[in-house]
Design an enzyme around this catalytic site. Sequence first.
Site, short mmCIF file in Angstrom:
data_model
loop_
_atom_site.label_atom_id
_atom_site.label_comp_id
_atom_site.label_asym_id
_atom_site.label_seq_id
_atom_site.Cartn_x
_atom_site.Cartn_y
_atom_site.Cartn_z
N PRO A 2 -16.74 -6.36 -15.77
CG PRO A 2 -15.45 -5.25 -17.36
CD PRO A 2 -15.37 -6.28 -16.27
CE LYS A 34 -12.25 -2.56 -14.87
NZ LYS A 34 -13.17 -2.58 -13.76
#
Length: 115
Positions: A2, A34
């Site tokens: 990300p 994540k």
Amino acid sequence: MPTLNLRTNVPVDAVVAADILKDCSKAVARIIGKPESYVMVSINGSVPMSFAGSEEPAAYGELVSIGGIGPGVNGKLSAAVAEVLETKLSVSRSRFYIKFDDVQRSNFGFNGSTF
């Protein structure tokens, strides 16, 4: 992977930038689910920017991720980033846009290759 890129018309000094980077990195990792070791955040301050015909404090963000985002998550991410910008830079959440982009692995490069 990300990646959150933020731009604002508010000047951002090194101390405030460090706080924003840290807070946004933790929020993105937590909300997307994540590891933070995969998250990248950047901020660019003092960017000439107008929102609704005014140059009052405003910001724009783009979050790119391979999975992990979608209708249920995007609202939470938007709220978390808006909270950081409002707290650290006095950018009203009503003067902040964020674009979400869920990309395919083959369309994102890393380590001299793609994911």
